[in-house]
Every structure is written in C-alpha cells, then in structure tokens.
Write a protein that holds these residues in place. Structure first.
Motif, mmCIF file in Angstrom:
data_model
loop_
_atom_site.group_PDB
_atom_site.id
_atom_site.type_symbol
_atom_site.label_atom_id
_atom_site.label_comp_id
_atom_site.label_asym_id
_atom_site.label_seq_id
_atom_site.Cartn_x
_atom_site.Cartn_y
_atom_site.Cartn_z
ATOM 1 N N VAL A 231 0.774 -1.252 0.188
ATOM 2 C CA VAL A 231 -0.065 0.142 -0.037
ATOM 3 C C VAL A 231 0.735 1.035 0.036
ATOM 4 N N ILE A 232 1.894 1.196 0.739
ATOM 5 C CA ILE A 232 2.744 2.284 0.843
ATOM 6 C C ILE A 232 3.445 2.788 -0.519
ATOM 7 N N LEU A 233 3.915 1.346 -1.127
ATOM 8 C CA LEU A 233 4.535 1.605 -2.441
ATOM 9 C C LEU A 233 3.949 2.352 -3.717
ATOM 10 N N LYS A 234 2.265 2.196 -3.435
ATOM 11 C CA LYS A 234 1.442 2.861 -4.251
ATOM 12 C C LYS A 234 1.244 4.200 -4.138
ATOM 13 N N ILE A 235 1.412 4.727 -3.113
ATOM 14 C CA ILE A 235 1.245 6.110 -2.751
ATOM 15 C C ILE A 235 2.130 6.774 -3.547
ATOM 16 N N PRO A 236 1.805 7.802 -4.435
ATOM 17 C CA PRO A 236 2.348 8.498 -5.639
ATOM 18 C C PRO A 236 3.550 9.317 -4.908
ATOM 19 N N SER A 237 3.373 10.070 -3.940
ATOM 20 C CA SER A 237 4.391 11.277 -3.545
ATOM 21 C C SER A 237 5.192 10.539 -2.337
ATOM 22 N N ALA A 238 6.439 11.083 -2.531
ATOM 23 C CA ALA A 238 7.495 10.626 -1.482
ATOM 24 C C ALA A 238 7.131 10.973 0.091
ATOM 25 N N THR A 239 6.449 12.284 0.048
ATOM 26 C CA THR A 239 6.006 12.725 1.158
ATOM 27 C C THR A 239 5.044 11.939 1.723
ATOM 28 N N GLY A 240 3.961 11.539 1.028
ATOM 29 C CA GLY A 240 2.787 10.517 1.419
ATOM 30 C C GLY A 240 3.449 9.253 2.070
ATOM 31 N N ARG A 241 4.320 8.861 1.134
ATOM 32 C CA ARG A 241 4.748 7.555 1.709
ATOM 33 C C ARG A 241 5.685 7.574 3.013
ATOM 34 N N GLN A 242 6.681 8.681 3.207
ATOM 35 C CA GLN A 242 7.211 8.837 4.464
ATOM 36 C C GLN A 242 6.321 9.077 5.697
ATOM 37 N N LYS A 243 5.247 9.748 5.299
ATOM 38 C CA LYS A 243 4.117 10.037 6.286
ATOM 39 C C LYS A 243 3.616 8.801 6.960
ATOM 40 N N THR A 244 2.790 8.122 5.529
ATOM 41 C CA THR A 244 2.332 6.900 6.169
ATOM 42 C C THR A 244 3.240 5.816 6.866
ATOM 43 N N PHE A 245 4.498 5.634 6.311
ATOM 44 C CA PHE A 245 5.438 4.623 6.827
ATOM 45 C C PHE A 245 5.666 5.157 8.465
ATOM 46 N N SER A 246 5.919 6.341 8.756
ATOM 47 C CA SER A 246 6.251 6.794 10.210
ATOM 48 C C SER A 246 5.099 6.601 11.087
ATOM 49 N N THR A 247 3.873 6.078 10.654
ATOM 50 C CA THR A 247 2.728 5.651 11.504
ATOM 51 C C THR A 247 3.000 4.325 12.105
ATOM 52 N N CYS A 248 3.950 3.428 11.540
ATOM 53 C CA CYS A 248 4.154 1.886 11.769
ATOM 54 C C CYS A 248 5.660 1.860 11.986
ATOM 55 N N SER A 249 6.415 2.815 11.667
ATOM 56 C CA SER A 249 7.810 2.459 11.706
ATOM 57 C C SER A 249 8.219 2.164 13.126
ATOM 58 N N SER A 250 7.809 2.577 14.064
ATOM 59 C CA SER A 250 8.265 2.476 15.369
ATOM 60 C C SER A 250 7.770 1.165 15.948
ATOM 61 N N HIS A 251 6.379 0.658 15.629
ATOM 62 C CA HIS A 251 6.283 -0.798 15.798
ATOM 63 C C HIS A 251 7.231 -1.803 15.159
ATOM 64 N N LEU A 252 7.479 -1.431 13.963
ATOM 65 C CA LEU A 252 8.257 -2.464 13.166
ATOM 66 C C LEU A 252 9.662 -2.455 13.766
ATOM 67 N N ILE A 253 10.029 -1.468 14.244
ATOM 68 C CA ILE A 253 11.354 -1.608 14.911
ATOM 69 C C ILE A 253 11.439 -2.419 15.912
ATOM 70 N N VAL A 254 10.365 -2.106 16.958
ATOM 71 C CA VAL A 254 10.193 -2.911 18.269
ATOM 72 C C VAL A 254 9.989 -4.513 17.739
ATOM 73 N N VAL A 255 9.170 -4.659 16.862
ATOM 74 C CA VAL A 255 9.038 -6.058 16.202
ATOM 75 C C VAL A 255 10.320 -6.850 15.935
ATOM 76 N N SER A 256 11.093 -6.170 15.315
ATOM 77 C CA SER A 256 12.380 -6.627 14.722
ATOM 78 C C SER A 256 13.225 -7.000 15.713
ATOM 79 N N ILE A 257 13.332 -6.049 16.542
ATOM 80 C CA ILE A 257 14.362 -6.313 17.878
ATOM 81 C C ILE A 257 13.785 -7.560 18.812
ATOM 82 N N PHE A 258 12.602 -7.571 18.737
ATOM 83 C CA PHE A 258 12.009 -8.600 19.681
ATOM 84 C C PHE A 258 12.117 -9.917 19.082
#
Length: 315
Positions: free
Chosen positions: A224-251
């Motif tokens: 879904v993120i890759l389908k977002i046309p603008s780089a700003t939109g992709r970055q903003k959307t990814f920021s909403t789940c990046s923290s959780h992804l980091i925690v999951v990866s470490i755990f």
C-alpha cells in the motif's frame, strides 16, 4: 505431587555472567539505571495514555498493555540479576526459580500476542482507513487484549505444569542469569523429550503464528505504501508504523536467535547477551522508540509536564 517432584532440589544457584567482581560492580549501576529507566518510561507511557484524550486510540491502548507486560518482565528478571552481580552467585529456591520462569513465559507470550495485535491495528489503519474506526471499536480492542492475556496465561500454565511434573535431582547450578526453560530442564533426571515436544507444540500458536501474521500484515502495508504517488505521502504513512516495526524486529530477532536457531556451535555468552536484549534491553527501548518517533506522545508529555509543574507551583 508437585512438592514430591521438586523435593530432591530445594535451591538453585544462578551463575550469572562469569565476570570478575570488579566488572560486576561496574555492571551493577548500569543495569540498575536501565531498570529504573524501564520502570519510569513504561509507567509514564501508561500515565500519558490515560491522561491525554488525544491518545485515547486503539494503538495507544495496545501500547499501554505492552508497557505493563514490559514492567512485569523486567521486574521478574532484573532484581535477581542485580543480586547476582553483588554476590557473584544468586541462590534462590527451586520453587522461586519455577515462579520466575512462569512470570517470564507469561510476559513473553503476552508481548508476542500484543505485538501481533498492534500489527493488525496498523494494517487496518493503513490498508483499510475508511473502515478502521468501525472495525477497531472499543469492544474489539478489549476483546483482543483479553484474548492475548488469557491465552498467555493458559499457555504458560501448561508449560509450568509440564515442567513441574518432572523429577529434579541436580546438579542445582544454572549457568544463566535467570531461570529459563532449557537450563531448568538440564536439572531434571527424568526423560524431558515429551515435555520438550509438548512445549514446542504449544509454542506454535504463540510464536510462529503471530510472527506469520506480522509478516503478512507488513507485506500488505508495504504494498500500500509503495502505491502512494508522492514521497512525502509514503514517508508520512510509513512513520505511523515504523516504531512498531523496529520493536517487532528487535523482539523477534533476539527471540529467534535464542530459541529457534541451532544451539550447536553457539556460544553461551552470545545466548546470554541475546537473552539480556529481550529481557532487559527491549522493555527499556520500547517507550523510547515509541515516544521519540511519535509527535502526539511528545505533545502529550509536554502538556502533562506543564500541568504537573503548574500544580506543584500552586502548592
């Protein structure tokens, strides 16, 4: 039956890290500081979510449950570890060792399931935003959290029941800084193959299945993120789940490193370091990662701090 089975061993020696006493005295204040930071950080996270109406959302509600699990986990492990550093060898009762493993297993199961629930929450928020509020209702949030805690309690109880059914005749030395399952089973003079198989089978719904759900959720999220046309939109959307992804990866990274990868040829020091990461490091990093990468939490903290200082000034 339980008292009869464990009567052959009454005390257990936790050998810890095999470092000199001078090095242990250096480790002690560091681990004590980490423990205090973990308690304060996770308690603050719970208080902020309860205090701020802006944080009364499913993601932050799940985050408070994760913080509670982190507080229980680190409080189960660190105090005995600190005692170990001061006295070289920590001596605890065998019953206390079993209880420590029970709390540890319960917390680890809870974290696995809660991180999975949070992954599903992020999947709905990004992949199905129009129906997110309808689907992720307060009722569903409570049910998901209730199922996570009850499932964790049930699975850890089964593990403890199986482990306690064995006979333990020593030696009573555990070459670790806490009572984990593999070193506990090494103390048994019974055939542990059946218990190991049972625990492996019960571990599938709490480790493998949640991990697959996390992978599938983030696969859809990435598409879904890759389908977002603008780089700003992709970055903003990814920021909403990046923290959780980091925690999951470490755990999951450290968890798989200890329990899934082959033990042959793996240094015991490496195992202890990885265990230290998910029992001490991850609970400390969770509130830091979520707060530093979340503007709403930082805003809530600023408001809470201002109001607290204002009330103190009035007094």
């Amino acid at each position: 039956m339980y008292q009869q089975n464990i009567s052959m061993i009454t005390k257990v020696h936790l050998l810890g890290f095999h470092s000199s006493q001078n090095v242990n005295f250096l480790y002690f204040p560091i681990l004590l500081l980490i423990y205090c930071m973990t308690l304060c950080g996770n308690l603050l996270m719970v208080i902020l979510v309860v205090y701020s109406r802006d944080l009364h959302r499913p993601m932050y509600f799940f985050l408070t449950q994760l913080s509670i699990a982190d507080i229980l986990l680190t409080s189960d492990i660190v105090p005995i570890m600190l005692h170990n550093l001061l006295h070289k060898v920590a001596v605890i009762s065998f019953f206390g060792c079993i209880v420590q493993f029970y709390v540890f297993a319960f917390c680890e199961c809870s974290e696995c399931l809660l991180l999975t629930v949070m992954s599903y929450d992020r999947y709905l928020a990004i992949c199905n935003p129009l129906r997110y509020t309808t689907i992720m209702s307060q009722s569903l949030c409570l049910k998901l959290v209730f199922i996570s805690w009850v499932t964790s309690f049930s699975i850890s109880t089964v593990e403890i029941a199986s482990t306690s059914s064995l006979d333990y005749c020593g030696p009573n030395d555990i070459d670790h800084f806490f009572c984990d399952l593999p070193p506990i089973l090494e103390l048994s003079c019974s055939d542990v193959s059946g218990v190991q198989l049972e625990i492996m089978l019960t571990g599938v719904p709490v480790l493998l299945c949640p991990f697959l759900i996390v992978i599938i959720s983030y696969t859809y999220i990435i598409f879904v993120i890759l389908k977002i046309p603008s780089a700003t939109g992709r970055q903003k959307t990814f920021s909403t789940c990046s923290s959780h992804l980091i925690v999951v990866s470490i755990f999951y990274g450290t968890l798989f490193g200890v329990y899934v990868l082959p033990t042959k040829g793996k240094s015991l020091n490496i195992t202890k370091f990885l265990s230290l990461m998910y029992t001490v490091g991850t609970p400390m990093m969770n509130p830091v990662i979520y707060s530093l990468r979340n503007a709403q939490i930082m805003k809530a903290f600023g408001t809470f701090q201002s109001n607290f200082l204002l009330k103190m000034a009035k007094k």
